[in-house]
Design a protein around this motif. Structure first.
Motif, mmCIF file in Angstrom:
data_model
loop_
_atom_site.group_PDB
_atom_site.id
_atom_site.type_symbol
_atom_site.label_atom_id
_atom_site.label_comp_id
_atom_site.label_asym_id
_atom_site.label_seq_id
_atom_site.Cartn_x
_atom_site.Cartn_y
_atom_site.Cartn_z
ATOM 1 N N HIS A 24 -36.442 15.333 8.966
ATOM 2 C CA HIS A 24 -37.123 14.075 9.250
ATOM 3 C C HIS A 24 -37.034 13.732 10.719
ATOM 4 C CE1 HIS A 24 -37.700 13.347 5.004
ATOM 5 N NE2 HIS A 24 -36.444 13.687 4.825
ATOM 6 N N ARG A 179 -29.421 17.377 -0.201
ATOM 7 C CA ARG A 179 -29.625 16.034 0.328
ATOM 8 C C ARG A 179 -31.022 15.904 0.935
ATOM 9 N NH1 ARG A 179 -25.847 13.571 4.955
ATOM 10 N NH2 ARG A 179 -27.401 14.527 6.274
ATOM 11 N N ARG A 182 -33.546 15.748 -1.906
ATOM 12 C CA ARG A 182 -33.570 14.424 -2.539
ATOM 13 C C ARG A 182 -34.307 13.426 -1.645
ATOM 14 N NH1 ARG A 182 -28.059 15.478 -3.889
ATOM 15 N NH2 ARG A 182 -27.442 14.219 -2.099
ATOM 16 N N ARG A 183 -34.049 13.499 -0.341
ATOM 17 C CA ARG A 183 -34.697 12.584 0.586
ATOM 18 C C ARG A 183 -36.205 12.831 0.604
ATOM 19 N NH1 ARG A 183 -31.647 12.169 6.051
ATOM 20 N NH2 ARG A 183 -31.372 14.271 5.347
ATOM 21 N N SER A 184 -36.616 14.105 0.595
ATOM 22 C CA SER A 184 -38.048 14.439 0.564
ATOM 23 C C SER A 184 -38.691 13.944 -0.721
ATOM 24 C CB SER A 184 -38.255 15.947 0.687
ATOM 25 O OG SER A 184 -37.863 16.378 1.945
ATOM 26 N N GLY A 185 -37.958 14.096 -1.837
ATOM 27 C CA GLY A 185 -38.464 13.615 -3.120
ATOM 28 C C GLY A 185 -38.626 12.114 -3.146
ATOM 29 N N SER A 186 -37.683 11.389 -2.556
ATOM 30 C CA SER A 186 -37.777 9.927 -2.539
ATOM 31 C C SER A 186 -38.844 9.452 -1.547
ATOM 32 C CB SER A 186 -36.425 9.286 -2.226
ATOM 33 O OG SER A 186 -36.027 9.597 -0.905
ATOM 34 N N ASP A 187 -39.061 10.216 -0.447
ATOM 35 C CA ASP A 187 -40.121 9.858 0.502
ATOM 36 C C ASP A 187 -41.501 10.078 -0.100
ATOM 37 O OD1 ASP A 187 -38.211 9.215 2.344
ATOM 38 O OD2 ASP A 187 -38.452 11.037 3.567
ATOM 39 N N ALA A 189 -42.249 9.753 -3.227
ATOM 40 C CA ALA A 189 -42.492 8.792 -4.303
ATOM 41 C C ALA A 189 -42.906 7.452 -3.823
ATOM 42 C CB ALA A 189 -41.225 8.589 -5.120
#
Length: 189
Positions: A24, A179, A182-187, A189
Motif C-alpha cells: 500500500h 496481513r 487481509r488488508r487487500s481483502g478489506s480494502d 470490500a
C-alpha cells in the motif's frame, strides 16, 4: 535519505513491486500497471540478487566444513559428533547445489523463451536452498557448540538459533503475507 524516501526515478520499480505484492505504498496516479513481461523480468532480477547473497554464504560455510575433517581435533570427536558432521556436510553440499542451480538453469535455458518457467523453478530452488542452508548452519552450530560448551547447553543454544531462523526466515514473511492479504481483502470490500 530515510527508509521511506525514494530517489527520483525509482518510484516505478518500487511501486510495481508493492502493487504486485499487495503493498500500500504511494502510487503515482499516471503509473501504468506492470506487464507480465516486466513482472517476470523484475522477479528474475530479484532472484539474481538473492542468489548472489546466499551463494557467497553457503560457499564459505561449505569450505569451512570441508576443512574441519583435516584438523587434529576432528580425530577426537565422538561418534555422534561425526554423524552430525557428515549430515552437516551433506546438507551443505545440497544447499550449495540448490542455490547455484538457478545459474545453471539460466545458462541452459537462455534464449529458449522459457523465462516464466525459469523464474518459477529458480524461486523453488532458492526456497529449498534456504531451508537446506538453515539446517546446515544449525548443524554446524551444534557441532561447534558441542566442542565448546559442556552438557545440553549446546543443543539448547543450537535449537534456539534454529527457532530464530524459523521466525526470521519463514514465520515473519508468512505473517506479513497474510496481513497484506487481509488488508487487500478489506480494502476491496
Amino acid at each position: 535519505m530515510t527508509m521511506t524516501e525514494q530517489p527520483a526515478g525509482s518510484a516505478g520499480e518500487d511501486t510495481a513491486c508493492c502493487t504486485h505484492h499487495g503493498g500500500h505504498g504511494p502510487q503515482p496516479a499516471a503509473e501504468a500497471p506492470e506487464t507480465a513481461r516486466e513482472r517476470v523480468n523484475r522477479r528474475w532480477n530479484e532472484i539474481l540478487q538473492e542468489t548472489r547473497v546466499t551463494q557467497t554464504g553457503v560457499q564459505i560455510l561449505f569450505g569451512f566444513l570441508l576443512s574441519v575433517a583435516f584438523t587434529p581435533l576432528f580425530r577426537e570427536l565422538e561418534t555422534f559428533d561425526r554423524v552430525v558432521y557428515v549430515i552437516t556436510v551433506v546438507l551443505g553440499a545440497a544447499a550449495t547445489g540448490s542455490l547455484i542451480a538457478p545459474v545453471s538453469l539460466h545458462r541452459l535455458l537462455s534464449g529458449q523463451r522459457m523465462k516464466d518457467e525459469l523464474v518459477e523453478a529458480a524461486g523453488r530452488l532458492m526456497m529449498c536452498g534456504m531451508v537446506l542452508l538453515a539446517l546446515t548452519i544449525g548443524c554446524t552450530l551444534l557441532l561447534i557448540l558441542r566442542v565448546v560448551v559442556p552438557g545440553v547447553l549446546a543443543e539448547a543454544l543450537a535449537a534456539g538459533v534454529m527457532l530464530w531462523f524459523g521466525l526470521c526466515w519463514y514465520a515473519l514473511p508468512l505473517y506479513l503475507r497474510r496481513r497484506a492479504a487481509r488488508r487487500s481483502g478489506s480494502d476491496a470490500a
